[in-house]
Design a protein around this motif. Sequence first.
Motif, PDB file in Angstrom:
ATOM      1  N   GLU A 164     143.030  51.130 -21.796  1.00 56.89           N
ATOM      2  CA  GLU A 164     142.244  50.045 -20.841  1.00 56.89           C
ATOM      3  C   GLU A 164     142.688  50.418 -19.377  1.00 56.89           C
ATOM      4  OE1 GLU A 164     144.043  46.552 -22.431  1.00 56.89           O
ATOM      5  OE2 GLU A 164     142.561  46.626 -24.240  1.00 56.89           O
ATOM      6  N   LEU A 165     143.894  50.896 -18.986  1.00 56.99           N
ATOM      7  CA  LEU A 165     144.113  51.112 -17.828  1.00 56.99           C
ATOM      8  C   LEU A 165     143.377  52.253 -17.066  1.00 56.99           C
ATOM      9  CD1 LEU A 165     148.135  50.627 -18.020  1.00 56.99           C
ATOM     10  CD2 LEU A 165     146.420  49.138 -16.974  1.00 56.99           C
ATOM     11  N   VAL A 166     143.204  53.256 -17.920  1.00 55.13           N
ATOM     12  CA  VAL A 166     142.517  54.361 -17.607  1.00 55.13           C
ATOM     13  C   VAL A 166     140.857  53.910 -17.117  1.00 55.13           C
ATOM     14  CG1 VAL A 166     141.498  56.547 -17.911  1.00 55.13           C
ATOM     15  CG2 VAL A 166     143.833  56.072 -18.486  1.00 55.13           C
ATOM     16  N   GLN A 167     140.585  53.088 -18.066  1.00 55.54           N
ATOM     17  CA  GLN A 167     139.130  52.541 -17.820  1.00 55.54           C
ATOM     18  C   GLN A 167     138.893  51.749 -16.601  1.00 55.54           C
ATOM     19  OE1 GLN A 167     138.628  50.731 -21.483  1.00 55.54           O
ATOM     20  NE2 GLN A 167     136.866  52.339 -22.145  1.00 55.54           N
ATOM     21  N   GLN A 168     140.088  51.058 -16.218  1.00 55.19           N
ATOM     22  CA  GLN A 168     140.066  50.270 -15.127  1.00 55.19           C
ATOM     23  C   GLN A 168     140.148  50.998 -13.786  1.00 55.19           C
ATOM     24  OE1 GLN A 168     143.201  47.401 -14.719  1.00 55.19           O
ATOM     25  NE2 GLN A 168     143.176  46.739 -16.772  1.00 55.19           N
ATOM     26  N   SER A 169     140.639  52.114 -14.012  1.00 56.30           N
ATOM     27  CA  SER A 169     140.356  53.059 -12.720  1.00 56.30           C
ATOM     28  C   SER A 169     139.129  53.580 -12.434  1.00 56.30           C
ATOM     29  CB  SER A 169     141.470  54.518 -12.923  1.00 56.30           C
ATOM     30  OG  SER A 169     140.825  55.260 -14.067  1.00 56.30           O
TER      31      SER A 169
ATOM     32  N   ALA B 152     149.302  52.236  -8.768  1.00 53.81           N
ATOM     33  CA  ALA B 152     149.891  50.905  -9.751  1.00 53.81           C
ATOM     34  C   ALA B 152     149.468  51.153 -11.246  1.00 53.81           C
ATOM     35  CB  ALA B 152     149.224  49.495  -9.091  1.00 53.81           C
ATOM     36  N   LEU B 153     148.298  51.641 -11.340  1.00 51.73           N
ATOM     37  CA  LEU B 153     147.879  51.651 -12.828  1.00 51.73           C
ATOM     38  C   LEU B 153     148.535  53.000 -13.461  1.00 51.73           C
ATOM     39  CD1 LEU B 153     143.888  51.326 -12.466  1.00 51.73           C
ATOM     40  CD2 LEU B 153     145.457  49.866 -13.585  1.00 51.73           C
ATOM     41  N   ALA B 154     148.837  53.948 -12.577  1.00 52.45           N
ATOM     42  CA  ALA B 154     149.387  55.380 -13.030  1.00 52.45           C
ATOM     43  C   ALA B 154     150.922  55.052 -13.366  1.00 52.45           C
ATOM     44  CB  ALA B 154     149.379  56.697 -11.817  1.00 52.45           C
TER      45      ALA B 154
END
Length: 295
Positions: free
Chosen positions: A95-100, A112-114
């Motif tokens: 999900e975090l990767v998709q947000q990027s 921040a996501l990383a």
Amino acid sequence: MATFRVTQSMISHRSLDSLQLGLGRLAKVQEQLSTGRVLNRPSDSPTDTTSAMRIRSAYTRTEQYIRNADDAVGRLGLADTTLGTMGDQVRRVRELVQQSRSGASSTVSREALATEIEQLHGSLLADANTKYLDRPIFGGITAGTDAYDDTGTFIGVAGTIGRKVGSDVTVRVDLDPTEFLGSGPTSVFAAVENAALALRSGDEAGINTALDQLSGFMNDINAARATVGARQAQVERSQAAAEDAKVDLTSRLTDLENVDVAAASIDLKLQEMAYQAALAATARVVQPSLLDFLR
């Protein structure tokens, strides 16, 4: 026709033998009531004693099956919980990767996501080394304390751990983590690390690759969890059967060894009455002697 001479000595001996026999029966019933058991020694009933020994042997085996099942339930239950947690973490990374990939994603937000992905990487590695009775549940037959090292490489020892939960039922309680977590550069840990690197560098190709890899590991973890669930169900069925068998064996053993108090109490009264009657009859039979006739 031959005749037999019955002497006073013969009468006395036979009377005393009958008294001893009645006293023995009375003592046997009294012992049964005091111990609560019909079988107090093998000579009480050799056949029932043999049957009781066989039932006790079966009871011991059944208790071992139950202990094995308890251990299997513990191992598989922990594995299921751990896989569920790891699956959620991998899903969160994806999900975090998709947000990027959002058009509004900036360098700061990607950083921040990383950072969060790196934190999840640490949690995944810790979960992969989850222990049951001080041994890693995903470490195979290793005697070590970890299944994976800090690089995400499998350092356990591949092998099968089974638990016999029935006379002909053995359930595998371990998993080969390389089948759903991988190892080294092809592991889920490497995929998570690569996802964090791709986010920081803005590498679209790397991000797409990470999404595909994470989806594959999610599917693998779910499949492993389904396998664990099927094994748990098998163990629970065997456990229930063993518990039922234990109750049945206990009942059979009770019927063989334990005294029926009501019946034994009545028998005791009958034996007491019979013994008292025998005493009275014997007293009348053995009382006369030569001195009695000479008086």
